[in-house]
Design a protein around this motif. Structure first.
Motif, mmCIF file in Angstrom:
data_model
loop_
_atom_site.group_PDB
_atom_site.id
_atom_site.type_symbol
_atom_site.label_atom_id
_atom_site.label_comp_id
_atom_site.label_asym_id
_atom_site.label_seq_id
_atom_site.Cartn_x
_atom_site.Cartn_y
_atom_site.Cartn_z
ATOM 1 N N MET A 14 7.957 15.302 14.510
ATOM 2 C CA MET A 14 8.021 14.186 13.551
ATOM 3 C C MET A 14 8.920 14.489 12.354
ATOM 4 O O MET A 14 9.140 13.633 11.492
ATOM 5 N N GLY A 39 -6.098 6.725 -4.163
ATOM 6 C CA GLY A 39 -5.745 5.309 -3.994
ATOM 7 C C GLY A 39 -6.821 4.404 -4.546
ATOM 8 O O GLY A 39 -7.880 4.258 -3.952
ATOM 9 N N ASN A 80 5.459 20.150 9.103
ATOM 10 C CA ASN A 80 4.501 19.210 9.678
ATOM 11 C C ASN A 80 3.837 19.861 10.881
ATOM 12 O O ASN A 80 4.481 20.610 11.616
ATOM 13 N N MET A 81 2.541 19.585 11.036
ATOM 14 C CA MET A 81 1.812 20.162 12.164
ATOM 15 C C MET A 81 2.456 19.758 13.491
ATOM 16 O O MET A 81 2.445 20.522 14.441
ATOM 17 N N ILE A 113 0.796 14.765 2.514
ATOM 18 C CA ILE A 113 0.511 13.394 2.959
ATOM 19 C C ILE A 113 0.220 13.427 4.466
ATOM 20 O O ILE A 113 1.017 12.987 5.283
ATOM 21 N N LYS A 142 -11.887 14.613 4.853
ATOM 22 C CA LYS A 142 -10.469 14.981 4.973
ATOM 23 C C LYS A 142 -10.141 16.095 3.984
ATOM 24 O O LYS A 142 -10.758 16.188 2.911
ATOM 25 N N HIS A 161 3.958 8.025 8.627
ATOM 26 C CA HIS A 161 4.463 6.758 8.077
ATOM 27 C C HIS A 161 4.664 6.810 6.560
ATOM 28 O O HIS A 161 5.698 6.401 6.039
ATOM 29 N N GLY A 214 3.720 16.983 5.754
ATOM 30 C CA GLY A 214 3.355 15.728 6.409
ATOM 31 C C GLY A 214 4.616 14.922 6.665
ATOM 32 O O GLY A 214 5.531 14.908 5.821
ATOM 33 N N ALA A 215 4.662 14.280 7.837
ATOM 34 C CA ALA A 215 5.872 13.537 8.209
ATOM 35 C C ALA A 215 5.518 12.218 8.895
ATOM 36 O O ALA A 215 6.273 11.718 9.723
ATOM 37 N N ARG A 218 2.632 1.503 -3.494
ATOM 38 C CA ARG A 218 1.777 1.885 -4.630
ATOM 39 C C ARG A 218 1.265 3.324 -4.486
ATOM 40 O O ARG A 218 1.021 4.024 -5.464
ATOM 41 N N THR A 219 1.140 3.808 -3.226
ATOM 42 C CA THR A 219 0.707 5.197 -3.004
ATOM 43 C C THR A 219 1.829 6.154 -3.403
ATOM 44 O O THR A 219 1.599 7.162 -4.088
ATOM 45 N N SER A 271 -3.192 13.329 7.575
ATOM 46 C CA SER A 271 -4.539 12.817 7.832
ATOM 47 C C SER A 271 -5.460 13.959 8.276
ATOM 48 O O SER A 271 -6.391 13.748 9.040
ATOM 49 N N SER A 272 -5.195 15.148 7.797
ATOM 50 C CA SER A 272 -5.906 16.341 8.249
ATOM 51 C C SER A 272 -7.353 16.423 7.739
ATOM 52 O O SER A 272 -7.656 15.975 6.635
ATOM 53 N N ASP A 286 -8.233 10.658 1.537
ATOM 54 C CA ASP A 286 -8.779 9.437 0.948
ATOM 55 C C ASP A 286 -10.105 9.051 1.606
ATOM 56 O O ASP A 286 -10.508 7.905 1.573
ATOM 57 N N THR A 301 0.839 -1.203 0.000
ATOM 58 C CA THR A 301 0.000 0.000 0.000
ATOM 59 C C THR A 301 0.874 1.253 0.000
ATOM 60 O O THR A 301 0.627 2.202 -0.755
HETATM 61 P P1 NAD Z 1 0.339 8.886 10.043
HETATM 62 O O1 NAD Z 1 -0.685 8.756 11.112
HETATM 63 O O2 NAD Z 1 1.600 8.105 10.143
HETATM 64 O O3 NAD Z 1 0.748 10.438 9.889
HETATM 65 C C1 NAD Z 1 -0.240 11.445 9.879
HETATM 66 C C2 NAD Z 1 0.343 12.752 9.392
HETATM 67 O O4 NAD Z 1 -0.690 13.745 9.373
HETATM 68 C C3 NAD Z 1 1.438 13.312 10.298
HETATM 69 O O5 NAD Z 1 2.345 14.040 9.512
HETATM 70 C C4 NAD Z 1 0.659 14.255 11.211
HETATM 71 O O6 NAD Z 1 1.476 15.250 11.800
HETATM 72 C C5 NAD Z 1 -0.316 14.845 10.202
HETATM 73 N N1 NAD Z 1 -1.514 15.416 10.803
HETATM 74 C C6 NAD Z 1 -2.346 14.837 11.694
HETATM 75 N N2 NAD Z 1 -3.370 15.674 11.981
HETATM 76 C C7 NAD Z 1 -3.157 16.813 11.249
HETATM 77 C C8 NAD Z 1 -3.864 18.031 11.096
HETATM 78 N N3 NAD Z 1 -4.998 18.264 11.780
HETATM 79 N N4 NAD Z 1 -3.352 18.970 10.250
HETATM 80 C C9 NAD Z 1 -2.220 18.739 9.548
HETATM 81 N N5 NAD Z 1 -1.512 17.599 9.675
HETATM 82 C C10 NAD Z 1 -1.986 16.647 10.500
HETATM 83 O O7 NAD Z 1 -0.420 8.593 8.672
HETATM 84 P P2 NAD Z 1 0.171 8.024 7.305
HETATM 85 O O8 NAD Z 1 0.126 6.545 7.326
HETATM 86 O O9 NAD Z 1 1.422 8.735 6.974
HETATM 87 O O10 NAD Z 1 -1.008 8.475 6.291
HETATM 88 C C11 NAD Z 1 -1.203 9.838 5.978
HETATM 89 C C12 NAD Z 1 -2.488 10.003 5.213
HETATM 90 O O11 NAD Z 1 -2.387 9.322 3.960
HETATM 91 C C13 NAD Z 1 -3.721 9.405 5.891
HETATM 92 O O12 NAD Z 1 -4.801 10.313 5.737
HETATM 93 C C14 NAD Z 1 -3.982 8.125 5.139
HETATM 94 O O13 NAD Z 1 -5.341 7.719 5.180
HETATM 95 C C15 NAD Z 1 -3.571 8.576 3.733
HETATM 96 N N6 NAD Z 1 -3.276 7.514 2.777
HETATM 97 C C16 NAD Z 1 -3.649 7.730 1.485
HETATM 98 C C17 NAD Z 1 -3.403 6.775 0.534
HETATM 99 C C18 NAD Z 1 -3.785 7.031 -0.906
HETATM 100 O O14 NAD Z 1 -3.714 6.110 -1.721
HETATM 101 N N7 NAD Z 1 -4.096 8.244 -1.276
HETATM 102 C C19 NAD Z 1 -2.770 5.567 0.883
HETATM 103 C C20 NAD Z 1 -2.367 5.384 2.203
HETATM 104 C C21 NAD Z 1 -2.618 6.377 3.152
#
Ligand code: NAD
Length: 321
Positions: A164, A294, A159-160, A197, A226, A137, A134-135, A110-111, A199-200, A222, A107
């Motif tokens: 991280m 995705g 990053n917020m 990237i 959001k 996973h 964003g910082a 591919r993302t 989850s805001s 996604d 996942t």
């Molecule tokens: P994670 O939980 O490891 O990291 C979350 C990130 O969002 C961190 O950088 C955090 O500081 C930031 N964040 C959290 N709340 C915030 C806010 N209110 N304002 C700004 N930043 C904020 O998550 P992850 O695994 O890195 O995934 C990040 C996002 O990507 C998620 O929304 C996940 O659902 C999405 N995602 C999308 C796809 C796709 O195909 N498009 C695939 C996988 C994950």
């Protein structure tokens, strides 16, 4: 039936292999040879989990399957990844199950590959500064894959949760680029390519922070509700997506379309650019924005590749069905 366990995936699928699989299936979608089926995603009322299915069929590659899984927020405390998913592939001639593939790492790969495809096809050729918003996973995978697409000289990041940012600094060092932590305004002022990237559920990056000519890959949104960037930014940009139906319902474009700032029919699927049907970026001043939500076909494409390589290397587990 073949089983490819999660632990084998890292050795089987490289970033390059994921890139090729995703780029090819985006083009197949644009040619009408591959289709995603409607997504199911439900709160199951147990362990605060979100669970669902993404499925599709690639008629050109003869790949039929489903990714099942979701988000279990309590997993981290158990030493497990919160996002859990598995791909099941089926023989398109008979419907018999042909493979089960661990899809957690797939996942992320591919993302990141989707963002990289957008950068290769839409960013200005002279892009030199990569901006990361964003910082978490996913951010490290994004940075690694996107950094390969242009001759970047520097990574800037915001990053917020600043604690991280070390992840971005370490990943930038790994790919041989200097890293600078910046304000959101600084990110918009310096970056030629911006990956979001997070989850805001509220926009961080505002329309007036972004310079003409920037390419954005908005990858975090996604789910309904959001949002990472101001809807007005989509009105300033030429907007691309993986799949329009997802983009306007669960992607970044949901907000701009709902507010009447852009029309769904003006959003171009990236596969059309890959397949040479759409010109993509039309000038050096244009802002291009890829809304990556995705799609199932990305998952199925990388899983099918993992099965092929696993069989060739003899690491696939065969089970009688
Ligand atoms: P994670 O939980 O490891 O990291 C979350 C990130 O969002 C961190 O950088 C955090 O500081 C930031 N964040 C959290 N709340 C915030 C806010 N209110 N304002 C700004 N930043 C904020 O998550 P992850 O695994 O890195 O995934 C990040 C996002 O990507 C998620 O929304 C996940 O659902 C999405 N995602 C999308 C796809 C796709 O195909 N498009 C695939 C996988 C994950």
């Amino acid at each position: 039936m073949i089983i490819v366990p999660e632990r084998e995936i890292a050795a089987l699928i490289s970033e390059e292999a994921a890139y090729e699989a995703v780029e090819a299936v985006f083009a197949a979608m644009a040619r009408g040879q591959a289709v995603n089926f409607p997504v199911v995603r439900e709160a199951i009322g147990h362990a605060e989990a979100l669970y669902g299915f993404k499925s599709g069929f690639d008629r050109a590659g003869l790949v039929l399957g489903v990714k099942a899984g979701g988000y279990w927020p309590g997993n981290m405390a158990r030493g497990l990844t919160n996002h859990q998913s598995s791909v099941f592939l089926f023989d398109p001639d008979t419907g018999m199950v042909s493979a089960m593939v661990g899809a957690n790492l797939l996942t992320a790969l591919r993302t990141a590959a989707a963002a990289a495809v957008s950068v290769r096809h839409l960013a200005r050729k002279d892009a030199r500064v990569l901006g990361m918003l964003g910082a978490g996973h996913q951010s490290a995978y994004q940075l690694r894959a996107v950094a390969k697409q242009r001759q970047f000289e520097k990574v800037v990041g915001w990053n917020m949760h600043p604690e991280m940012l070390g992840r971005l600094a370490e990943t930038a060092a790994e790919v041989g680029l200097p890293f600078e932590a910046v304000s959101l305004e600084g990110l918009g002022a310096q970056a030629d390519v911006i990956v979001t990237i997070t989850s805001s559920f509220a926009p961080s990056l505002m329309a007036d922070m972004v310079r003409p000519g920037t390419h954005l890959a908005c990858m975090g949104t996604d789910t309904k509700g959001k949002q990472e960037v101001e809807a007005a930014l989509l009105a300033r940009a030429r907007v691309f997506c993986d799949e329009r139906a997802q983009s306007i319902t669960i992607g970044e474009a949901q907000h701009a379309v709902a507010a009447g700032l852009i029309r769904a029919e003006d959003i171009v699927e990236l596969g059309a650019v890959v397949a040479g049907i759409d010109p993509g970026r039309r000038s050096d001043d244009e802002i291009t924005l890829f809304d990556g939500t995705g799609v199932a076909l990305q998952d199925l494409a990388v899983a099918a590749k993992a099965v092929t390589v696993a069989q060739a290397r003899g690491v696939a587990v065969e089970v009688a069905v």
